[in-house]
Design a protein around this motif. Structure first.
Motif, PDB file in Angstrom:
ATOM      1  N   ASP A  58      13.349  -2.640 -17.017  1.00 43.92           N
ATOM      2  CA  ASP A  58      14.079  -3.466 -16.063  1.00 43.92           C
ATOM      3  C   ASP A  58      13.767  -3.113 -14.605  1.00 43.92           C
ATOM      4  N   LEU A  59      12.661  -2.426 -14.368  1.00 45.91           N
ATOM      5  CA  LEU A  59      12.300  -2.119 -12.996  1.00 45.91           C
ATOM      6  C   LEU A  59      10.790  -2.011 -12.848  1.00 45.91           C
ATOM      7  N   ALA A  60      10.366  -2.089 -11.605  1.00 48.74           N
ATOM      8  CA  ALA A  60       8.959  -1.937 -11.262  1.00 48.74           C
ATOM      9  C   ALA A  60       8.883  -1.069 -10.014  1.00 48.74           C
ATOM     10  N   ALA A  61       8.014  -0.067 -10.043  1.00 45.98           N
ATOM     11  CA  ALA A  61       7.801   0.808  -8.895  1.00 45.98           C
ATOM     12  C   ALA A  61       6.343   0.684  -8.492  1.00 45.98           C
ATOM     13  N   GLY A  62       6.093   0.826  -7.207  1.00 46.73           N
ATOM     14  CA  GLY A  62       4.726   0.679  -6.773  1.00 46.73           C
ATOM     15  C   GLY A  62       4.432   1.295  -5.432  1.00 46.73           C
ATOM     16  N   LEU A  63       3.139   1.426  -5.192  1.00 45.70           N
ATOM     17  CA  LEU A  63       2.600   1.934  -3.943  1.00 45.70           C
ATOM     18  C   LEU A  63       1.595   0.911  -3.447  1.00 45.70           C
ATOM     19  N   VAL A  64       1.683   0.560  -2.162  1.00 50.51           N
ATOM     20  CA  VAL A  64       0.782  -0.408  -1.560  1.00 50.51           C
ATOM     21  C   VAL A  64       0.186   0.222  -0.310  1.00 50.51           C
ATOM     22  N   VAL A  65      -1.138   0.099  -0.161  1.00 50.33           N
ATOM     23  CA  VAL A  65      -1.822   0.527   1.058  1.00 50.33           C
ATOM     24  C   VAL A  65      -2.798  -0.575   1.428  1.00 50.33           C
ATOM     25  N   GLN A  66      -2.623  -1.165   2.609  1.00 51.83           N
ATOM     26  CA  GLN A  66      -3.550  -2.215   3.043  1.00 51.83           C
ATOM     27  C   GLN A  66      -4.926  -1.638   3.310  1.00 51.83           C
ATOM     28  N   SER A  67      -5.003  -0.535   4.054  1.00 45.84           N
ATOM     29  CA  SER A  67      -6.297   0.098   4.309  1.00 45.84           C
ATOM     30  C   SER A  67      -6.113   1.568   4.617  1.00 45.84           C
ATOM     31  N   LEU A  68      -7.151   2.336   4.277  1.00 41.34           N
ATOM     32  CA  LEU A  68      -7.185   3.761   4.525  1.00 41.34           C
ATOM     33  C   LEU A  68      -8.576   4.082   5.037  1.00 41.34           C
ATOM     34  N   SER A  69      -8.664   4.841   6.110  1.00 45.63           N
ATOM     35  CA  SER A  69      -9.949   5.191   6.698  1.00 45.63           C
ATOM     36  C   SER A  69      -9.930   6.645   7.125  1.00 45.63           C
ATOM     37  N   LEU A  70     -10.907   7.419   6.662  1.00 46.36           N
ATOM     38  CA  LEU A  70     -11.088   8.811   7.062  1.00 46.36           C
ATOM     39  C   LEU A  70     -12.521   8.937   7.547  1.00 46.36           C
ATOM     40  N   VAL A  71     -12.701   9.214   8.839  1.00 43.29           N
ATOM     41  CA  VAL A  71     -14.044   9.239   9.425  1.00 43.29           C
ATOM     42  C   VAL A  71     -14.235  10.471  10.289  1.00 43.29           C
ATOM     43  N   THR A  72     -15.501  10.823  10.486  1.00 36.72           N
ATOM     44  CA  THR A  72     -15.879  11.896  11.392  1.00 36.72           C
ATOM     45  C   THR A  72     -16.049  11.296  12.779  1.00 36.72           C
ATOM     46  N   THR A  73     -15.509  11.971  13.794  1.00 37.07           N
ATOM     47  CA  THR A  73     -15.575  11.458  15.166  1.00 37.07           C
ATOM     48  C   THR A  73     -16.089  12.540  16.110  1.00 37.07           C
ATOM     49  N   ASP A  74     -16.359  12.124  17.329  1.00 38.87           N
ATOM     50  CA  ASP A  74     -16.650  13.106  18.375  1.00 38.87           C
ATOM     51  C   ASP A  74     -15.332  13.487  19.040  1.00 38.87           C
ATOM     52  N   LYS A  75     -15.392  14.302  20.090  1.00 39.33           N
ATOM     53  CA  LYS A  75     -14.152  14.773  20.728  1.00 39.33           C
ATOM     54  C   LYS A  75     -13.371  13.646  21.398  1.00 39.33           C
ATOM     55  N   ASN A  76     -14.018  12.493  21.661  1.00 36.48           N
ATOM     56  CA  ASN A  76     -13.350  11.350  22.280  1.00 36.48           C
ATOM     57  C   ASN A  76     -12.789  10.363  21.265  1.00 36.48           C
ATOM     58  N   GLY A  77     -12.958  10.625  19.967  1.00 35.80           N
ATOM     59  CA  GLY A  77     -12.434   9.750  18.933  1.00 35.80           C
ATOM     60  C   GLY A  77     -13.390   8.650  18.499  1.00 35.80           C
ATOM     61  N   LYS A  78     -14.638   8.685  18.952  1.00 34.45           N
ATOM     62  CA  LYS A  78     -15.630   7.678  18.585  1.00 34.45           C
ATOM     63  C   LYS A  78     -16.376   8.144  17.328  1.00 34.45           C
TER      64      LYS A  78
END
Length: 177
Positions: A58-78
């Motif tokens: 009588d129940l439903a449980a769930g997890l939703v994620v639209q997007s996930l991103s893990l990236v390497t950047t420089d010190k400025n976030g690029k």
């Protein structure tokens, strides 16, 4: 858990480095060690449309994620490709920067008589209206930035620095949940 520990130890032995990337015994590591380190440090993950649902009587449980991103950047976030295996004594080369961005993370628990009568496929459920769920954790977006210092080059800095932005966090729990 023990298998995971053994695999991690084998990988560490292969690379000649600990998981943080600092040399264990040799100052001059081999080609394979440098290659493994370069791959691990530049690993980038981008996933979109994660939907996990568990249904009961009588129940439903769930997890939703639209997007996930893990990236390497420089010190400025690029976004960038880093090569910290070179023996150049560059202060910027002593840090590894990573950025994590999660959009539309939500957890729901629906107490619905329809879910017991109609077991739909994940594809059908994913196409339903996102507002139709009873959220325990309302959809949120999250940004985090990690700076990792090499312990052998930057002993005056903290090993890890984590900065994050979370605009809002909303938890809902009904009496029946």
């Amino acid at each position: 858990e023990e298998d995971f520990r053994q695999q991690a130890n084998r990988l560490r032995d292969l690379a000649g480095h600990d998981l943080a990337g600092t040399p264990e015994t040799k100052q001059d590591s081999g080609f394979v060690a440098r290659l493994v380190r370069r791959i691990i440090e530049n690993l980038q993950i981008e996933i979109a449309g994660i939907y996990v649902s568990v249904r009961g009587s009588d129940l439903a449980a769930g997890l939703v994620v639209q997007s996930l991103s893990l990236v390497t950047t420089d010190k400025n976030g690029k976004r960038t490709f880093v090569d910290r295996t070179a023996s150049v004594e560059n202060k910027d080369n002593s840090f590894l920067f990573k950025a994590l961005q999660i959009n539309g993370l939500a957890i729901y628990l629906d107490e619905d008589d329809k879910s017991a009568l109609r077991l739909s496929s994940i594809r059908e459920d994913k196409e339903t209206d996102i507002e139709a769920h009873s959220y325990l954790l309302a959809p949120l977006s999250f940004d985090a930035k990690l700076r990792q210092a090499d312990s052998n080059k930057c002993i005056e800095y903290p090993k890890y620095t984590l900065a994050s932005e979370l605009s809002s966090l909303s938890l809902h729990l009904s009496r029946t949940q």
